[in-house]
Design a protein around this motif. Sequence first.
Motif, short mmCIF file in Angstrom:
data_model
loop_
_atom_site.label_atom_id
_atom_site.label_comp_id
_atom_site.label_asym_id
_atom_site.label_seq_id
_atom_site.Cartn_x
_atom_site.Cartn_y
_atom_site.Cartn_z
N GLY A 16 0.82 -1.21 0.00
CA GLY A 16 0.00 0.00 0.00
C GLY A 16 0.85 1.25 0.00
N ILE A 17 1.90 1.24 0.83
CA ILE A 17 2.80 2.38 0.91
C ILE A 17 3.58 2.54 -0.39
CG2 ILE A 17 4.85 3.29 2.06
CD1 ILE A 17 3.80 1.99 4.64
N SER A 18 4.06 1.41 -0.93
CA SER A 18 4.89 1.45 -2.13
C SER A 18 4.11 1.98 -3.32
CB SER A 18 5.43 0.06 -2.46
OG SER A 18 6.29 -0.40 -1.44
N CYS A 19 2.82 1.64 -3.38
CA CYS A 19 2.00 2.14 -4.49
C CYS A 19 1.96 3.65 -4.47
CB CYS A 19 0.58 1.57 -4.39
SG CYS A 19 0.47 -0.16 -4.87
N LYS A 20 1.77 4.21 -3.27
CA LYS A 20 1.72 5.66 -3.16
C LYS A 20 3.07 6.27 -3.47
CE LYS A 20 -0.05 6.06 1.02
NZ LYS A 20 -0.51 6.75 2.24
N THR A 21 4.15 5.64 -2.97
CA THR A 21 5.47 6.22 -3.15
C THR A 21 5.94 6.13 -4.59
OG1 THR A 21 6.00 5.60 -0.89
CG2 THR A 21 7.84 6.19 -2.31
N LEU A 351 13.01 11.00 6.40
CA LEU A 351 11.79 10.75 5.62
C LEU A 351 12.04 10.66 4.11
CD1 LEU A 351 9.22 13.13 7.36
CD2 LEU A 351 9.85 10.77 7.95
N PHE A 352 13.19 11.18 3.66
CA PHE A 352 13.49 11.17 2.23
C PHE A 352 14.77 10.38 1.99
CE2 PHE A 352 10.85 14.84 2.98
CZ PHE A 352 9.95 14.81 1.92
N ASP A 353 14.78 9.59 0.91
CA ASP A 353 15.93 8.73 0.64
C ASP A 353 17.07 9.53 -0.01
OD1 ASP A 353 15.41 8.98 -2.11
OD2 ASP A 353 14.45 7.03 -2.26
N ARG A 354 18.09 8.84 -0.44
CA ARG A 354 19.27 9.50 -0.97
C ARG A 354 19.04 10.18 -2.31
NH1 ARG A 354 20.85 6.31 2.92
NH2 ARG A 354 22.92 6.59 3.87
N GLU A 355 17.92 9.88 -2.95
CA GLU A 355 17.54 10.55 -4.20
C GLU A 355 16.44 11.57 -3.97
OE1 GLU A 355 18.02 6.98 -4.24
OE2 GLU A 355 20.04 7.60 -4.81
N LEU A 356 16.19 11.91 -2.71
CA LEU A 356 15.17 12.88 -2.30
C LEU A 356 13.74 12.40 -2.55
CD1 LEU A 356 16.74 16.28 -3.47
CD2 LEU A 356 16.75 15.29 -1.18
N LYS A 357 13.56 11.11 -2.69
CA LYS A 357 12.22 10.56 -2.86
C LYS A 357 11.62 10.26 -1.48
CE LYS A 357 13.32 8.43 -7.32
NZ LYS A 357 13.50 7.15 -8.05
N PRO A 358 10.32 10.52 -1.31
CA PRO A 358 9.69 10.24 -0.02
C PRO A 358 9.64 8.75 0.25
CG PRO A 358 8.04 10.89 -1.64
CD PRO A 358 9.38 11.13 -2.27
N LYS A 359 9.95 8.39 1.48
CA LYS A 359 9.95 6.98 1.89
C LYS A 359 8.60 6.60 2.48
CE LYS A 359 13.59 6.20 4.48
NZ LYS A 359 14.65 6.53 5.48
N ALA A 360 8.48 5.32 2.79
CA ALA A 360 7.25 4.85 3.45
C ALA A 360 7.01 5.60 4.75
CB ALA A 360 7.37 3.35 3.72
N ALA A 361 8.08 5.97 5.45
CA ALA A 361 7.94 6.72 6.69
C ALA A 361 7.28 8.07 6.46
CB ALA A 361 9.32 6.92 7.33
N TYR A 362 7.61 8.72 5.35
CA TYR A 362 6.97 9.99 4.99
C TYR A 362 5.47 9.80 4.80
CZ TYR A 362 5.61 13.92 1.97
OH TYR A 362 4.96 15.01 1.42
N ASP A 363 5.12 8.79 4.04
CA ASP A 363 3.70 8.54 3.77
C ASP A 363 2.93 8.21 5.04
OD1 ASP A 363 3.72 8.92 0.93
OD2 ASP A 363 4.71 6.99 0.72
N SER A 364 3.57 7.51 5.96
CA SER A 364 2.89 7.14 7.19
C SER A 364 2.54 8.36 8.04
CB SER A 364 3.75 6.16 8.01
OG SER A 364 4.85 6.81 8.62
#
Length: 370
Positions: A16-21, A351-364
């Motif tokens: 569910g989180i990955s779909c959003k991310t 909350l953001f990975d090394r490419e500045l993409k939001p992680k599952a933690a951000y979405d939560s």
Amino acid sequence: MKILKSTLIATTLLMGISCKTSNNHKAQETGLRDAYKNSFHVGTALNRDDILQTDSLRSALIGKEFSSITAENIMKSMFMHPEKDVYQFDMSDKYVEFGEKNNMFIHGHTLIWHSQLAPWMRSISDSTEMAQAMESHIKTIVEKYKGRINSWDVVNEALNEDGTLRNSAFYKTIGSEYLAMAFKWAAETDPNTDLYYNDYNLTNKAKRAGAVKLVKDIQSKGIKIDGVGMQGHWHIDSPSIEEIEESILDYANLGVKVAITELDVSVLPNPWNLVGAEISQNFENNKKLNPYPEALPDSMQVKLAKRYSDIFKVFLKHQDKISRVTFWGTSDKESWLNDFPVRGRTNYPLLFDRELKPKAAYDSILALKK
């Protein structure tokens, strides 16, 4: 059967989180800044590159996601006041300008700290000379940004783990009175800025009791102190949610604001069960202490997301007591935890990975406000 069930739950949550991310459209429509605007400021610490805006994508992300900023290093005395009669304001000017440009709450970090202390100040052994140095340092810097910096960490990390006062250069020369003196000088210079005491491990009972006593001592002298900054250098498994909540309540009961500062959640093994942010701690790297050198496994992404969600649920429950929640950095790439307390590790605390993409933690965290 239990293992299968827990695995299924984790997999479903991650999907569910990955779909959003991966889609990343919904997650980016409303950032944390807007989502939490009626609860408390959500902030980040700016490093030198952030302040100089060397990466336009990163600058845009910071402006979109955060409503508050803290200077990670550039306002510490060794950088701002390297010699007795020399102040360097170039970087701090740019820092404040960044905040003003993005209409942010600007926090000053830090006026008095035993670490990263200007060498000339560290060498002082006379109490009168130290008091004069402190007063000049505080008043000059606070006056420089009067009306522009919204709050200050007046004193940083003055306590030992047992709640007693650290034997810092200030304590050695002046004694415990240096704390009240620092807050007095800051308040005299800018009575409209919020003044905080900031420290790590403030969820631990002994140190918590010491912090409560510290605040009460300053209050008993009729000196302004507006808040306690609880550094959130926490781990995936500790402190407990109950300890975090109890600490927020204990500080709020003093009649001061509570700021969650320097928030990051380490997912790596903790050598010797060390806690907090005592930067003198350092250990040799090895495979056991650096289990995720390439990427964080899906199971840990889920665990980190749940940890952040649980923590933010407590923050929202007590949002009337909390002024700011500030992450200690924006993306995993720049996190200080890649080198602390073991140099050269790969950590994933933000909350953001090394490419500045939001992680599952951000979405939560964002999901709590939808």
